[in-house]
Motif scaffolding. Sequence first.
Motif, PDB file in Angstrom:
ATOM      1  N   GLY A 146       0.570  -1.023   0.048  1.00 45.87           N
ATOM      2  CA  GLY A 146       0.039   0.268  -0.242  1.00 45.87           C
ATOM      3  C   GLY A 146       1.198   1.385   0.377  1.00 45.87           C
ATOM      4  O   GLY A 146       0.623   2.513   0.231  1.00 45.87           O
ATOM      5  N   LYS A 147       2.070   0.922   0.037  1.00 45.22           N
ATOM      6  CA  LYS A 147       2.532   2.197  -0.169  1.00 45.22           C
ATOM      7  C   LYS A 147       3.323   2.930  -1.254  1.00 45.22           C
ATOM      8  O   LYS A 147       3.133   2.381  -2.353  1.00 45.22           O
ATOM      9  CB  LYS A 147       4.386   1.949   0.719  1.00 45.22           C
ATOM     10  N   THR A 148       4.004   3.886  -0.943  1.00 45.03           N
ATOM     11  CA  THR A 148       4.462   5.017  -2.643  1.00 45.03           C
ATOM     12  C   THR A 148       5.797   4.324  -3.135  1.00 45.03           C
ATOM     13  O   THR A 148       6.736   4.788  -1.665  1.00 45.03           O
ATOM     14  CB  THR A 148       4.166   5.904  -2.537  1.00 45.03           C
ATOM     15  N   VAL A 149       6.377   3.986  -3.734  1.00 44.03           N
ATOM     16  CA  VAL A 149       7.553   3.706  -4.414  1.00 44.03           C
ATOM     17  C   VAL A 149       7.712   4.472  -5.588  1.00 44.03           C
ATOM     18  O   VAL A 149       7.292   4.286  -6.314  1.00 44.03           O
ATOM     19  CB  VAL A 149       7.807   1.798  -4.343  1.00 44.03           C
ATOM     20  N   LYS A 174       1.379   2.124  -5.063  1.00 47.78           N
ATOM     21  CA  LYS A 174       1.318   3.173  -5.931  1.00 47.78           C
ATOM     22  C   LYS A 174       2.862   2.964  -6.506  1.00 47.78           C
ATOM     23  O   LYS A 174       4.114   3.125  -6.031  1.00 47.78           O
ATOM     24  CB  LYS A 174       1.301   4.970  -5.815  1.00 47.78           C
ATOM     25  N   VAL A 175       3.442   2.806  -7.772  1.00 51.27           N
ATOM     26  CA  VAL A 175       4.792   2.921  -8.045  1.00 51.27           C
ATOM     27  C   VAL A 175       4.342   3.962  -9.013  1.00 51.27           C
ATOM     28  O   VAL A 175       3.767   4.147  -9.856  1.00 51.27           O
ATOM     29  CB  VAL A 175       4.889   1.414  -8.699  1.00 51.27           C
ATOM     30  N   ILE A 176       5.553   4.669  -8.757  1.00 50.75           N
ATOM     31  CA  ILE A 176       6.145   5.819  -9.759  1.00 50.75           C
ATOM     32  C   ILE A 176       7.781   5.489 -10.976  1.00 50.75           C
ATOM     33  O   ILE A 176       8.325   5.230  -9.946  1.00 50.75           O
ATOM     34  CB  ILE A 176       6.671   7.513  -9.212  1.00 50.75           C
ATOM     35  N   GLY A 194      -0.816  -1.604 -15.670  1.00 52.53           N
ATOM     36  CA  GLY A 194      -0.552  -1.469 -14.184  1.00 52.53           C
ATOM     37  C   GLY A 194       0.557  -1.604 -12.904  1.00 52.53           C
ATOM     38  O   GLY A 194       0.428  -1.084 -11.605  1.00 52.53           O
ATOM     39  N   THR A 195       1.597  -1.775 -14.096  1.00 50.59           N
ATOM     40  CA  THR A 195       2.470  -2.297 -12.790  1.00 50.59           C
ATOM     41  C   THR A 195       2.919  -0.938 -12.244  1.00 50.59           C
ATOM     42  O   THR A 195       3.714  -0.461 -10.632  1.00 50.59           O
ATOM     43  CB  THR A 195       3.584  -2.998 -13.883  1.00 50.59           C
ATOM     44  N   VAL A 196       3.038  -0.300 -13.033  1.00 47.81           N
ATOM     45  CA  VAL A 196       3.177   0.908 -13.076  1.00 47.81           C
ATOM     46  C   VAL A 196       2.410   2.086 -12.545  1.00 47.81           C
ATOM     47  O   VAL A 196       1.612   2.123 -13.942  1.00 47.81           O
ATOM     48  CB  VAL A 196       4.720   1.607 -13.918  1.00 47.81           C
ATOM     49  N   ASP A 197       1.964   2.965 -11.407  1.00 42.91           N
ATOM     50  CA  ASP A 197       0.627   3.817 -11.456  1.00 42.91           C
ATOM     51  C   ASP A 197       0.991   4.710 -12.259  1.00 42.91           C
ATOM     52  O   ASP A 197      -0.425   5.491 -12.706  1.00 42.91           O
ATOM     53  CB  ASP A 197       0.243   3.715 -10.773  1.00 42.91           C
ATOM     54  N   GLN A 198       1.922   5.743 -11.247  1.00 41.74           N
ATOM     55  CA  GLN A 198       2.103   7.050 -12.455  1.00 41.74           C
ATOM     56  C   GLN A 198       3.820   7.437 -13.074  1.00 41.74           C
ATOM     57  O   GLN A 198       4.927   6.587 -13.202  1.00 41.74           O
ATOM     58  CB  GLN A 198       2.566   8.029 -11.207  1.00 41.74           C
ATOM     59  N   ILE A 199       3.995   7.514 -14.122  1.00 41.92           N
ATOM     60  CA  ILE A 199       5.084   7.621 -15.638  1.00 41.92           C
ATOM     61  C   ILE A 199       5.086   9.234 -15.524  1.00 41.92           C
ATOM     62  O   ILE A 199       3.732   9.757 -16.087  1.00 41.92           O
ATOM     63  CB  ILE A 199       4.441   6.470 -17.072  1.00 41.92           C
TER      64      ILE A 199
END
Length: 360
Positions: A146-149, A174-176, A194-199
């Motif tokens: 659940g953390k942001t990476v 969330k993976v950025i 869906g692997t990366v949430d923000q590109i």
Amino acid sequence: MLSVGITSHTTPSEYQLLEFSRPEIKDPQDVLIKVHAASVNPVDLKKAEGVFKTALKDSFPYKIGYDAAGTVEQTGTGVIRVKVGDAVYVRLPESHRGSWSEYAVCPERFIALKPPSLSFEDAAAIPLAASTAFQALKKYDGDLSGKTVFVPAGLGGTGSFACQLAKNVFHAGKVITTVSTAKVPKVPELLGEGTVDQIIDYKESDPKDVIEHGSVDFLFDTAGLAMEYLCLMRKGSGCIISISTTPSGSQLQDSGVMRLPHRPRVPLVPKIALNLMDSVRRFRASRYGVSYSYMFLEPSGEDLDKLGGYVEEGRLKQVIGTTVNLKDIEEVRKACEVVFSNRGGLGKTVIRVAGAGDGQ
């Protein structure tokens, strides 16, 4: 046997195809591998250039490379996990470096069975980069669920594995990542929807202007920008692991790079300087309530076994940008130059060894 090597510290344009004696089993735990494929990592090229030459005092001629996949040719009397004919993959330790060769030897504990679904070329792309990403993510103090990476350079060799592991194994919320403009559409294509949430297109936007400040729980620094991104980290629990700044002198001394028969020592003045630079980074991070540390990979057959399981489960896949043949030294040089310059590369570069240049 043929190996890509050097006769003095140099850049890829001077790499040579050299003849060496086939390595021999000298310890009961040793395994001799017929190399089918190897891969290129930035550290291979930095070491060949002489990044640690003050401390290591490398001998020449010097064989390049750490990652290999191949078949077991011979085993020492104490080897129990693999047998002759097994398909294996490995990140060679410093003491046995030289994977861009027709044969390599190393202790059994560093070796794992190759994931059955992968070709030798695909498997060779995994060991160093995926193990580095895996060990880095495990350093977070707590559960990443659940953390942001944030993983800059998500289509680079190590970054591509880090994004997948963060989402598919560590269950980050969330993976950025950052990539250049042309690579933006390739992220879901190569790493999975869906692997990366923000590109973030770093050519168009500065991550510091796009990512909410104080929102990142874990930063895997693959680009040497750890200190620039401190403002993005969550105060009190944020964690930065870097593989692209510099280690402390003490870390360097204790690392696998220095575990050689002649027991090299980091000279006092460089050791103090490295310790000072590392202390400054840690202090700067602490002012933001963030933990920071540099990380050296510890090669591990056990980690490769786990990573191979993730591959077979469909949670991890390799990204290969270029494949060249060992015997075509000019193409090897060109491919290594792209990695060395850090411009325009995609995923891993693989060197086909067994059958290279003979039509197999």
